[in-house]
Every structure is written in C-alpha cells, then in structure tokens.
Design a protein around this motif. Structure first.
Motif, PDB file in Angstrom:
ATOM      1  N   LEU A  63      56.922 -26.502 -23.238  1.00  0.00           N
ATOM      2  CA  LEU A  63      56.809 -27.493 -24.306  1.00  0.00           C
ATOM      3  C   LEU A  63      55.832 -28.607 -23.930  1.00  0.00           C
ATOM      4  O   LEU A  63      55.024 -29.044 -24.774  1.00  0.00           O
ATOM      5  N   PHE A  64      55.884 -29.071 -22.685  1.00  0.00           N
ATOM      6  CA  PHE A  64      54.931 -30.105 -22.268  1.00  0.00           C
ATOM      7  C   PHE A  64      53.515 -29.530 -22.152  1.00  0.00           C
ATOM      8  O   PHE A  64      52.533 -30.233 -22.383  1.00  0.00           O
ATOM      9  N   ILE A  65      53.392 -28.262 -21.794  1.00  0.00           N
ATOM     10  CA  ILE A  65      52.073 -27.616 -21.800  1.00  0.00           C
ATOM     11  C   ILE A  65      51.505 -27.617 -23.216  1.00  0.00           C
ATOM     12  O   ILE A  65      50.328 -27.948 -23.441  1.00  0.00           O
ATOM     13  N   LEU A  66      52.337 -27.264 -24.202  1.00  0.00           N
ATOM     14  CA  LEU A  66      51.898 -27.275 -25.597  1.00  0.00           C
ATOM     15  C   LEU A  66      51.572 -28.695 -26.053  1.00  0.00           C
ATOM     16  O   LEU A  66      50.599 -28.912 -26.785  1.00  0.00           O
ATOM     17  N   THR A  67      52.356 -29.675 -25.608  1.00  0.00           N
ATOM     18  CA  THR A  67      52.080 -31.069 -25.953  1.00  0.00           C
ATOM     19  C   THR A  67      50.687 -31.467 -25.493  1.00  0.00           C
ATOM     20  O   THR A  67      49.909 -32.075 -26.246  1.00  0.00           O
ATOM     21  N   GLY A  68      50.351 -31.145 -24.244  1.00  0.00           N
ATOM     22  CA  GLY A  68      49.035 -31.482 -23.720  1.00  0.00           C
ATOM     23  C   GLY A  68      47.915 -30.822 -24.503  1.00  0.00           C
ATOM     24  O   GLY A  68      46.893 -31.455 -24.808  1.00  0.00           O
ATOM     25  N   LEU A  69      48.083 -29.544 -24.851  1.00  0.00           N
ATOM     26  CA  LEU A  69      47.053 -28.834 -25.608  1.00  0.00           C
ATOM     27  C   LEU A  69      46.879 -29.430 -27.006  1.00  0.00           C
ATOM     28  O   LEU A  69      45.749 -29.579 -27.499  1.00  0.00           O
ATOM     29  N   VAL A  70      47.989 -29.786 -27.648  1.00  0.00           N
ATOM     30  CA  VAL A  70      47.915 -30.357 -28.992  1.00  0.00           C
ATOM     31  C   VAL A  70      47.177 -31.687 -28.976  1.00  0.00           C
ATOM     32  O   VAL A  70      46.285 -31.943 -29.804  1.00  0.00           O
ATOM     33  N   PHE A  71      47.518 -32.556 -28.022  1.00  0.00           N
ATOM     34  CA  PHE A  71      46.834 -33.848 -27.946  1.00  0.00           C
ATOM     35  C   PHE A  71      45.360 -33.677 -27.560  1.00  0.00           C
ATOM     36  O   PHE A  71      44.504 -34.434 -28.018  1.00  0.00           O
ATOM     37  N   GLU A  72      45.071 -32.703 -26.726  1.00  0.00           N
ATOM     38  CA  GLU A  72      43.685 -32.453 -26.334  1.00  0.00           C
ATOM     39  C   GLU A  72      42.832 -32.085 -27.543  1.00  0.00           C
ATOM     40  O   GLU A  72      41.670 -32.518 -27.653  1.00  0.00           O
ATOM     41  N   LYS A  73      43.384 -31.293 -28.463  1.00  0.00           N
ATOM     42  CA  LYS A  73      42.632 -30.822 -29.629  1.00  0.00           C
ATOM     43  C   LYS A  73      42.749 -31.758 -30.823  1.00  0.00           C
ATOM     44  O   LYS A  73      42.133 -31.503 -31.858  1.00  0.00           O
ATOM     45  N   SER A  74      43.527 -32.826 -30.699  1.00  0.00           N
ATOM     46  CA  SER A  74      43.750 -33.719 -31.838  1.00  0.00           C
ATOM     47  C   SER A  74      42.764 -34.881 -31.891  1.00  0.00           C
ATOM     48  O   SER A  74      42.919 -35.776 -32.735  1.00  0.00           O
ATOM     49  N   GLY A  75      41.804 -34.904 -30.991  1.00  0.00           N
ATOM     50  CA  GLY A  75      40.803 -35.963 -31.003  1.00  0.00           C
ATOM     51  C   GLY A  75      41.256 -37.263 -30.386  1.00  0.00           C
ATOM     52  O   GLY A  75      40.571 -38.286 -30.529  1.00  0.00           O
ATOM     53  N   VAL A  76      42.402 -37.261 -29.679  1.00  0.00           N
ATOM     54  CA  VAL A  76      42.892 -38.522 -29.119  1.00  0.00           C
ATOM     55  C   VAL A  76      42.055 -38.973 -27.930  1.00  0.00           C
ATOM     56  O   VAL A  76      41.941 -40.176 -27.668  1.00  0.00           O
ATOM     57  N   ALA A  77      41.439 -38.042 -27.201  1.00  0.00           N
ATOM     58  CA  ALA A  77      40.660 -38.423 -26.024  1.00  0.00           C
ATOM     59  C   ALA A  77      39.494 -39.319 -26.420  1.00  0.00           C
ATOM     60  O   ALA A  77      39.225 -40.336 -25.758  1.00  0.00           O
ATOM     61  N   LEU A  78      38.785 -38.963 -27.491  1.00  0.00           N
ATOM     62  CA  LEU A  78      37.649 -39.773 -27.937  1.00  0.00           C
ATOM     63  C   LEU A  78      38.107 -41.157 -28.367  1.00  0.00           C
ATOM     64  O   LEU A  78      37.450 -42.165 -28.067  1.00  0.00           O
ATOM     65  N   ARG A  79      39.227 -41.249 -29.034  1.00  0.00           N
ATOM     66  CA  ARG A  79      39.754 -42.553 -29.461  1.00  0.00           C
ATOM     67  C   ARG A  79      40.187 -43.390 -28.269  1.00  0.00           C
ATOM     68  O   ARG A  79      39.997 -44.613 -28.263  1.00  0.00           O
TER      69      ARG A  79
END
Length: 431
Positions: A63-79
């Motif tokens: 579940l935490f692996i999926l959490t990391g992948l979802v946030f990675e692809k959600s554009g949060v890093a750029l923000r």
C-alpha cells in the motif's frame, strides 16, 4: 564440514554467481536442511514460505509502495520544487538545496528511496544542468537525499524491522526516524552550498523567485499527506496498515481531482507497477522464511551471534564493527534483504549489550541509507544515473564525499541516542 558452513557458504556463492537474493536464501536454506537435519524436513519448505509472509503488518508495504507511485505521477514533485524554490530563493547552491528539501518531503509520502530518487531526478536534473551543475554531482546529490526516505516515516524498511524484531512499536520507530532523517538530509546542504559557491555552478543574479503564497497553495495538498499519515497514527485514528490505506486514498483523490494529472487508465497501470514491485519484495520475504527457519533449527544464527559477542567486551567497539558490516552489506543488498539476513544474528547481540531496539533500528536504517547511494550496487544512484544518462562510475567521487557527510550524521545519532528517542518519548510511545 558443519551444516552452518554449508548453508552460509552456499548462500555467498549463489550471490556471487548472480542468483537473485530471494532464491539464494531459499536454496541455501534447503542445503542447510539437507546437511544438518533430514531430507524429510524439506516438507516444511511450503509451510515456512507461507509463514514468512503471513503477517498482517506486511499489508502496509504494497500500500505504501502504491502511495509513492500515485504521488510521483500526480505532479506533486513539481509543485514541491516551486514551493522549495520560493522558500530558499535565488542563491548559490539554491537548486541543490531545493532538491534536498523536496527529497525530504517526498520521503514522507513514499517510504521508498528509489521512488523518491526517480520522482525528484525527473524534475530537478534538467534545471540543475542548465544552472551549470555537473550531471554526476546532481545525480549523486539526489540519490543521497532520497536515501533518507527509509528513515522518514512512512518507511517500508522500518515496517519490516518492526516485524522482524519482536516487541517494537512501529509508531515509535516512525517517530524515532523523523529527526535523524531530517538531520541526514540537512547535513548534505553544507557541501552542496560550498561547492556551488566555489565552482560558480549557479548564478543567482536575475533568477526569478516563485511567489511564496501561490506556490504554497499549490503545494499544500502534497504537504498535507505526511500530516495525514503521521497525524492519524499519533491520534490513534489509524493503525499503520490503515494509515497506508488512507495514504493511497488521499493520493488518488489528489491526482484525479486536484492536480488532475492522473486518470483512471494511469491509476490502473500504477496498480500493476505496485503489484510487480510488491511481488518482488514479498517473494524475498517469503523465501527468506526458509533461510530463517533453517538457521534457527541448526543454531547458525546463535553461533554467529556468540562469535560476534566474543570479539569484544566493549559494546562501543562491537557497535562499530556491526555498523561497518551493515554499511558493506548496504553497498551490495537492498534494505529488506539486509534486515532478513542480519537481524536474526544481531538481535542476540543487541540484547546482550542492552542496546535500545528502537535506537538500534534507526542506526541500522541510517547505515542502509548510506549504502543505497554507495557503489558498486547503489540502487538510488542507479536510478538517478539512468535519468541523467551518465555512467555509474562517473559518480564515485561525489558518492564518497556524501558518504562521509552523511556518516557524520550517523555518528551523531549513534553517540547521542536521544536524537532518535526523544520524540517517541514525548509522544508517549513505549520506548
């Protein structure tokens, strides 16, 4: 030759010839059973494999692996990058500091160093290269900063440690990892700033500073994720596994309806990626159950622990030896394999010298974090080097510099255990 010899030697030989860690553990465990017990005992292989993964807290890992992948692809890093740039402003070494700060925040979402490294490298490497930073330096800095993800909660490595070591509260481990993780990241800022000034890698003149209020508003959904996970744990609203579910749900809502950079098709693909990564992790844990059972029945772990204790009567000396061994292991193996292989040996040593299990877990995690960006097998560095399109050997010099710098943070936590234990005590956890 003793059964211990055959089991350990076969494990090392299998690793050296390139057999994957999971199968090396299973095969060497089976060899130990044949050499020291009875061929009839091979009937326990299925049971021990099942027992290796039949633990409820392990549900949190995929579940935490999926959490990391979802946030990675959600554009949060750029923000997060824009918010960090607004905080730090144009200055020598500013982009390097931004990369470190974003890695620390992303670590509070993914719990995985490689995922953290990939997300930040994709965003930061192009801008750092345009600012004059050498690609080997940038790739190594991001890899080192991303290694703090196994310290900053929710850490997948600490979840596994809480399962392997009986009686350790995962919430206390999460709290204990926060300050050491932040310190390990912050100490990287000093050499980054000094090197940028010395070589003129970044010219702050004329650089634009994003508006703080607007960038904070855009980054707020990402910044709230660690608050949701850790706040839910602290308040008792979530168990660690339920916190992982809440993290996934929150990430999906943010990606689909807030940033709108995630759609249902991509979400389905991310579930597949998380399943593959989780399958690899769970396979290692399952087959390590064979190795653990064989080592326990043969007394191999007890013999190795007694040998370690006999090396010195000084706990400090033995701690140094253990840390060196774990650091070397971290250069070759992933965190999960290290915990599964070494902890059955180190638990008796820890108990003999009275080391606090929460503090010891954090010190081990810091060692493993350093190993994640130390060649020859540096998983974080392999990720960032691939993004930067450079050879791994180009990063060795910078890696050694950051190993020394982060090693100073490790020494600080090892000498002053309260750095790790103060926050769990304040929060009322049993430490």
């Amino acid at each position: 030759m003793s059964p211990d010899f055959w089991m350990l030697t076969s494990f090392l030989v299998l690793l050296l010839i390139g057999v994957p860690v999971a199968f090396s553990l299973a095969l060497s465990g089976a060899i130990g059973i044949l050499a020291g017990l009875s061929p009839d005992m091979l009937a326990t292989l299925g049971t021990n494999t099942y027992n290796g993964v039949a633990k409820y807290p392990l549900i949190a890992i995929p579940l935490f692996i999926l959490t990391g992948l979802v946030f990675e692809k959600s554009g949060v890093a750029l923000r997060l990058v824009r918010f960090a740039q607004a905080l730090i402003g144009p200055r020598h070494g500013g982009l390097a500091m931004v990369a470190i700060l974003v890695c620390l925040i992303m670590g509070g979402m993914s719990g995985s160093g490689p995922a953290d490294a990939a997300a930040v490298a994709m965003v930061m490497l192009p801008s750092m290269t345009r600012a004059g930073y050498p690609k080997p330096f940038s790739a190594t800095l991001i890899a080192a900063s991303a290694s703090t993800a196994i310290l900053i909660p929710p850490s997948i490595a600490l979840i596994l440690y809480s399962i392997v070591v009986p009686g350790v509260d995962l919430r206390a481990l999460f709290a204990a990892g926060l300050f050491p993780g932040v310190i390990a990241g912050l100490v990287l800022m000093l050499p980054a700033w000094l090197l940028a000034r010395r070589y003129g890698w970044e010219n702050p003149e004329g650089a634009e500073r994003p508006p703080l209020g607007e960038s904070f508003r855009q980054a707020l959904p990402a910044l709230f994720a660690p608050v949701l996970i850790l706040g839910g744990l602290r308040s008792g609203l979530f168990t660690p596994t339920e916190a992982a579910v809440a993290g996934v749900t929150y990430g999906v809502v943010i990606g689909l309806f807030v940033t709108r950079e995630l759609d249902w098709r991509n979400l389905w693909r991310l579930c597949g990626e998380a399943a593959v990564i989780s399958g690899v992790v769970m396979l290692i844990i399952a087959l390590a159950g064979i190795f653990a059972w064989a080592g326990t029945m043969l007394g191999t772990f007890r013999h190795l622990a007694e040998w370690l204790i006999s090396l010195s009567d000084s706990g400090a000396v033995l701690l140094i030896l253990v840390m060196v061994a774990v650091l070397l292991a971290g250069m070759l193996l992933d965190a999960i394999s290290i915990y599964l292989i070494l902890m059955p040996i180190l638990i008796p040593v820890m108990q003999h010298f009275g080391w606090h299990p929460v503090w010891f877990g954090i010190v081990l995690a810091m060692n493993i974090a350093i190993g994640q960006f130390t060649p020859p097998v540096a998983i974080n560095l392999m990720v960032t080097a691939e993004v930067a399109k450079i050879r791994l050997e180009q990063t060795v010099g910078w890696a050694m510099l950051f190993v020394a710098v982060m090693g100073s943070a490790l020494v600080l936590v090892a000498v002053f255990p309260e750095i790790a234990l103060w926050l769990p005590r304040v929060l009322g956890y049993a430490v």
